[in-house]
Design an enzyme around this catalytic site. Structure first.
Site, PDB file in Angstrom:
ATOM      1  N   ASN A 176      16.906   6.559  10.831  1.00 50.13           N
ATOM      2  CA  ASN A 176      15.726   7.410  11.011  1.00 50.13           C
ATOM      3  C   ASN A 176      15.245   7.419  12.466  1.00 50.13           C
ATOM      4  O   ASN A 176      14.753   8.434  12.962  1.00 50.13           O
ATOM      5  CB  ASN A 176      14.604   6.952  10.078  1.00 50.13           C
ATOM      6  CG  ASN A 176      15.031   6.991   8.609  1.00 50.13           C
ATOM      7  OD1 ASN A 176      16.128   7.436   8.293  1.00 50.13           O
ATOM      8  ND2 ASN A 176      14.178   6.526   7.723  1.00 50.13           N
TER       9      ASN A 176
ATOM     10  N   TYR B 142      -2.293  -1.416  -0.163  1.00 53.89           N
ATOM     11  CA  TYR B 142      -0.848  -1.640  -0.263  1.00 53.89           C
ATOM     12  C   TYR B 142      -0.566  -3.047  -0.773  1.00 53.89           C
ATOM     13  O   TYR B 142      -0.939  -4.042  -0.150  1.00 53.89           O
ATOM     14  CB  TYR B 142      -0.149  -1.401   1.085  1.00 53.89           C
ATOM     15  CG  TYR B 142      -0.226   0.042   1.579  1.00 53.89           C
ATOM     16  CD1 TYR B 142      -0.708   1.066   0.765  1.00 53.89           C
ATOM     17  CD2 TYR B 142       0.181   0.391   2.853  1.00 53.89           C
ATOM     18  CE1 TYR B 142      -0.784   2.390   1.194  1.00 53.89           C
ATOM     19  CE2 TYR B 142       0.117   1.706   3.316  1.00 53.89           C
ATOM     20  CZ  TYR B 142      -0.375   2.700   2.474  1.00 53.89           C
ATOM     21  OH  TYR B 142      -0.453   3.999   2.923  1.00 53.89           O
TER      22      TYR B 142
ATOM     23  N   GLY C 222       9.102   5.267   6.496  1.00 49.78           N
ATOM     24  CA  GLY C 222       9.143   4.134   5.570  1.00 49.78           C
ATOM     25  C   GLY C 222      10.593   3.751   5.413  1.00 49.78           C
ATOM     26  O   GLY C 222      11.480   4.598   5.541  1.00 49.78           O
TER      27      GLY C 222
END
Ligand code: NDP
Length: 327
Positions: free
Chosen positions: A296, A54, A286
């Site tokens: 979320n 990443y 994410g």
């Protein structure tokens, strides 16, 4: 927050966790990254997902600096890394013993922790015998550098082979797999891995529950904004892959209509749908903005709205339930 056992292990993982792909060290500033981690932790998240690949290691550096600054008790969170894409040169990529060791040691330095809770093989490596990777992972376990090891996007056959070698050597096999799982990507989790949940007690840490934002509904009739994942220049490949299929766009519209009828956001309908699968140990979220993560994290409030009738309506829209043959 609900906590679930990671497969057959004793580890309790928050059913919603938080990952850094595309965002940390790339799309967002370090300040936003810090606020996101705090929002997640304060919302009950105990698992933070990362990988050597990443932002070419920057994502782990950003997370390590935040963990050091905030100084949460190490026993209150789980942190992962993944090995596979470490660089372009021979032995910087793959699952050979050398790279497995080097990737783990480098991740420990970047994240500034003494051990990783979870260490994943980010992809299968057809050039390295699985037995070599099993041995390397077990050495790291014995050295106390990792607590559990697992795989990501391996086939059921490859996971089974890893267990075969582990059993033969009296070692520990992979205890978790990280597959993509969302309303449009169901085959691995719902079909291919089915025998593995019982046989090996496999846990799953699933990725892209919102199909990179598609399942929030924000791309219905609106092209991706320049600061969103699908608007980023270097993610054109993902934009093409995510938005190209017209039938997906049509299904998202129908799902949005259903979500409105049920009284939930499409985002939370999509997340709850993942959470309802008992073979999901944790849904990795994410987010590029705090408001997204806050929304979320509220997914659990909507769980009881996804009753059998609503789940059936979702299935009728999707028309993609994997076929499981019974003999
Ligand atoms: P999602 O599918 O949930 O996509 C997250 C992105 O969707 C956000 O960054 C944001 O992008 C957008 N989004 C999220 N919530 C909202 C919201 N409420 N409203 C509007 N937009 C929203 O998950 P990821 O693809 O990020 O996967 C989660 C994690 O899984 C990763 O961070 C990583 O840790 C892991 N992963 C593992 C892989 C593997 O191979 N093992 C592969 C990929 C991910 P934006 O604002 O830019 O539009």
């Amino acid at each position: 927050m609900e906590y679930r056992r990671l497969g057959n292990t004793g580890l309790q993982v928050s059913a919603l966790s938080f990952g850094t792909w595309v965002t940390f060290g790339h799309q967002i500033t370090d300040d936003v990254a810090e606020r996101l981690m705090i929002t997640a932790y304060e919302g009950g998240v105990n698992f933070f997902d990362n990988a050597e690949a990443y932002a070419s290691g920057k994502s782990e550096i950003v997370m390590g600096n935040i963990l050091k600054k905030i100084n949460w008790d190490r026993s209150t969170y789980i942190v992962s890394s993944k090995v596979f894409w470490g660089g372009q040169k021979p032995n910087q990529k793959g699952l050979m013993r050398k790279h497995v060791f080097e990737a783990c040691n480098a991740a420990l330095k970047r994240i500034q922790v003494d051990y990783l809770d979870l260490f994943f093989c980010h992809r299968p490596d057809i050039n390295t015998p699985i037995s070599e990777t099993v041995l390397a992972m077990n050495t790291l376990l014995q050295q106390g550098k990792i607590m559990y090891w697992g795989t990501s996007e391996w086939t059921a056959q490859q996971i089974t082979e890893a267990h075969y070698w582990a059993e033969r050597y009296k070692l520990v096999g992979p205890v978790m797999e990280q597959p993509q799982y969302n309303m449009f990507a169901r085959e691995s989790l719902e079909k291919d891995y089915l025998p593995l949940y019982k046989t090996f007690g496999l846990g799953t840490t699933i990725w892209s529950p919102l199909a990179s934002g598609l399942l929030t509904g924000k791309y219905i009739d609106t092209p991706p904004a320049a600061d969103s994942r699908l608007g980023l220049e270097n993610m054109a490949w993902l934009k093409d892959r995510t938005l190209a299929e017209l039938d997906k766009a049509e299904k998202v519209k129908q799902l949005k209509k259903l979500a409105d009828e049920v009284g939930v956001t499409l985002t939370n309908l999509s997340l709850c749908w993942c959470l309802k699968n008992p073979n999901v140990s944790t849904v990795i979220l994410g987010a590029s903005k705090e408001a997204q993560l806050a929304e979320n994290l509220k997914a659990f409030d909507s769980m009881d709205k996804l009753n059998d009738a609503v789940m059936k309506k979702i299935e009728d829209i999707l028309q993609n339930k994997p076929m499981i043959l019974q003999f």
